[in-house]
Design a protein around this motif. Structure first.
Motif, PDB file in Angstrom:
ATOM      1  N   GLU A   1      19.507  14.554  12.334  1.00  9.59           N
ATOM      2  CA  GLU A   1      18.716  15.046  11.200  1.00  9.59           C
ATOM      3  C   GLU A   1      17.243  15.194  11.614  1.00  9.59           C
ATOM      4  O   GLU A   1      16.581  16.162  11.236  1.00  9.59           O
TER       5      GLU A   1
ATOM      6  N   ARG B   1      17.707   8.700  22.285  1.00  9.59           N
ATOM      7  CA  ARG B   1      19.107   8.452  21.907  1.00  9.59           C
ATOM      8  C   ARG B   1      20.011   9.660  22.191  1.00  9.59           C
ATOM      9  O   ARG B   1      19.527  10.763  22.387  1.00  9.59           O
TER      10      ARG B   1
ATOM     11  N   GLU C   1      15.129   9.009  15.224  1.00 10.81           N
ATOM     12  CA  GLU C   1      15.634   9.790  16.355  1.00 10.81           C
ATOM     13  C   GLU C   1      17.122  10.035  16.111  1.00 10.81           C
ATOM     14  O   GLU C   1      18.000   9.373  16.685  1.00 10.81           O
ATOM     15  N   THR C   2      17.400  10.981  15.237  1.00 10.86           N
ATOM     16  CA  THR C   2      18.763  11.295  14.799  1.00 10.86           C
ATOM     17  C   THR C   2      18.970  12.806  14.871  1.00 10.86           C
ATOM     18  O   THR C   2      18.019  13.564  15.110  1.00 10.86           O
TER      19      THR C   2
ATOM     20  N   PHE D   1      23.718  11.738  20.932  1.00 12.44           N
ATOM     21  CA  PHE D   1      24.678  11.928  19.832  1.00 12.44           C
ATOM     22  C   PHE D   1      25.754  12.936  20.229  1.00 12.44           C
ATOM     23  O   PHE D   1      25.528  13.765  21.104  1.00 12.44           O
TER      24      PHE D   1
ATOM     25  N   TYR E   1      23.482  20.401  17.818  1.00  9.25           N
ATOM     26  CA  TYR E   1      23.033  19.263  17.008  1.00  9.25           C
ATOM     27  C   TYR E   1      23.994  18.980  15.845  1.00  9.25           C
ATOM     28  O   TYR E   1      23.626  18.331  14.868  1.00  9.25           O
TER      29      TYR E   1
END
Lengths: 309, 309
Positions: B44, A129, B41-42, A131, B78
């Motif tokens: 975090e 993914r 899948e973040t 972000f 991130y």
């Protein structure tokens, strides 16, 4: 994104940007009190107060202006909650159609510079993914480390249709200490400007300007005149108007003959307008109305000077 | 804080700093998998994986070294969760007795620079209370804006007993584009170094060194020799060892005759040691042991070169 900025400027008729550089001391007591009642005297409480302050100002001025410039240092001093407030401010301004110039003055080398570019202008990969971190539209960049520091930003800008403003000649009194020193008969800032022109040469948008702009302080109008010619395709972000002493008449030479090419920032002059004698009658509780009036006055000052020129 | 750094260096006998500059690609698959299982899948999840990676490396090397240098850009990419991981890493390293050099390369003017200094080295006031943001022990600072940009850092360093390292001559190939240009017969980096010496002259600690240090790349040993003399009281933070090509023998002239005065950083060479052929036999699951061996080898390389000199 430079095209979006120019279209916003044309639509509003206002080559101005409002600097969202709040500290707690700028926030009216009533708003602080309400935030502290909910979150306590904490970093979260401070950030909530600043967020509410920002939101009311943005609501009051967003139809008048093309862009905002939040200064990340002001948020970073409140730690993680401050940066949550920064990101929330960026998102809110974008939802109002404003272009957001993140005044982050980052700069490093290679993969480190690329990480900053990804965090502020790009997408980061996590497993399968992607972000975004702070997703500003433009960011300011420090050029001291040379091409290795700037090129990763250019790469991300091309991928993401974003832009940067490189520090060339900053508005502060001691900016000359290094920036004005002569190298082969020309000041350092002129050498940096030549590189800005080169770095941005293959990133010209539909409106005729590059995605690679420059920061040149309003407090140095003579240098502005020169730098305007050295970087004809670069938008110049001009800090130092208002609180730092720059006036409308000083700004004329930062613009090109097409009336474009510069965008003038005011921070404290707008967001703290309610504390100034000239707007005091509006009242602290109507601080956002004072900011709106200060924006209108600033636009009139600059456009008046441009018409006379 | 410069005294604390020097005492740590004397105690460990290791003038080295480990750069905690992780990206997800450096983190062994097993650790990523575990973090993604818990957080998805973040951002975090990515930050949890990086935190676990950092923690295991710090646990494996903390008795060998005086200091670490987390590179904030790697965390900033991130977003907020990345910066939470950064702050957590700073705290954890301090709890292990390590001096933390925040590689943040910030720099702005006046109250803006002061906000960065407060956020990274100081305390911020919220109502009647005070808080810290990222509370590093030292931070790196970009000098392009001149004294106006640096003095707010000096002010906070004096209040808080902290220190800074100013960029003088960076390790990258294009650092010479601006930094090497001659001004009155001397390169720009030498002019910056003279200011570093001046800025730090009233901040000398008990061990004889200033709280105002400098960054000079290992890839430029000749310049290091000169700059050592221009700033006799400044600690030099030396990046560029290992992955960027610098070797132990190149570093001798960055040190003073007392064997002090420089601290050498390695980032990828340590934290990615397990990916190198020379440590591959240790195995990916024992990546922290590979980092420990790489630290031991680096200390031997540098101390060996210093003994020969």
């Amino acid at each position: 994104m430079i095209d979006q900025l120019i279209r916003n400027i044309k639509r509003t008729g206002a080559p101005v940007v409002v600097g969202l550089d709040p500290v707690l001391g700028y926030v009216p007591a009533q708003i602080q009190k309400k935030a502290f009642a909910e979150f306590g005297e904490t970093l979260e409480g401070a950030s909530e107060a600043i967020w509410e302050f920002n939101k009311q100002i943005v609501d009051a001025v967003c139809d008048l202006i093309p862009a905002v410039k939040p200064q990340i240092a002001m948020y970073e001093q409140y730690g993680i909650p401050g940066l949550v407030c920064y990101e929330r401010t960026v998102s809110y301004c974008q939802s109002k159609g404003l272009v957001v110039i993140g005044d982050i003055k980052r700069g490093d080398i290679g993969s480190t510079s690329e990480s900053y570019a990804i965090g502020h202008l790009g997408h980061v990969q996590v497993g399968s993914r992607e972000f975004t971190g702070f997703h500003e539209d433009f960011s300011t960049v420090n050029p001291y480390l040379g091409s290795d520091g700037v090129k990763p930003f250019l790469k991300v800008c091309k991928q993401e249709n974003k832009g940067i403003f490189l520090l060339v000649k900053t508005s502060n009194p001691s900016s000359g200490e290094f920036q004005d020193r002569l190298i082969d008969g020309k000041p350092l800032y002129e050498h940096v400007a030549e590189k800005v022109n080169e770095w941005g040469s293959d990133m010209i948008g539909e409106e005729g300007y590059s995605s690679v702009g420059a920061v040149v302080g309003a407090t140095y109008p003579e240098q502005g005149r020169l730098l305007r010619k050295v970087m004809p395709k670069s938008y110049i972000l001009v800090p130092g108007y208002g609180a730092q002493g720059g006036k409308g008449e000083d700004l004329v030479d930062f613009f090109n003959e097409d009336g474009l090419g510069a965008i003038v920032n005011s921070s404290r002059g707008i967001i703290c307008a309610y504390q100034k004698d000239s707007y005091a009658s509006i009242g602290e509780e109507n601080f956002a109305d004072a900011s709106r009036q200060a924006v209108l006055d600033m636009i009139e000052d600059i456009n008046g000077a441009l018409e006379k020129a």
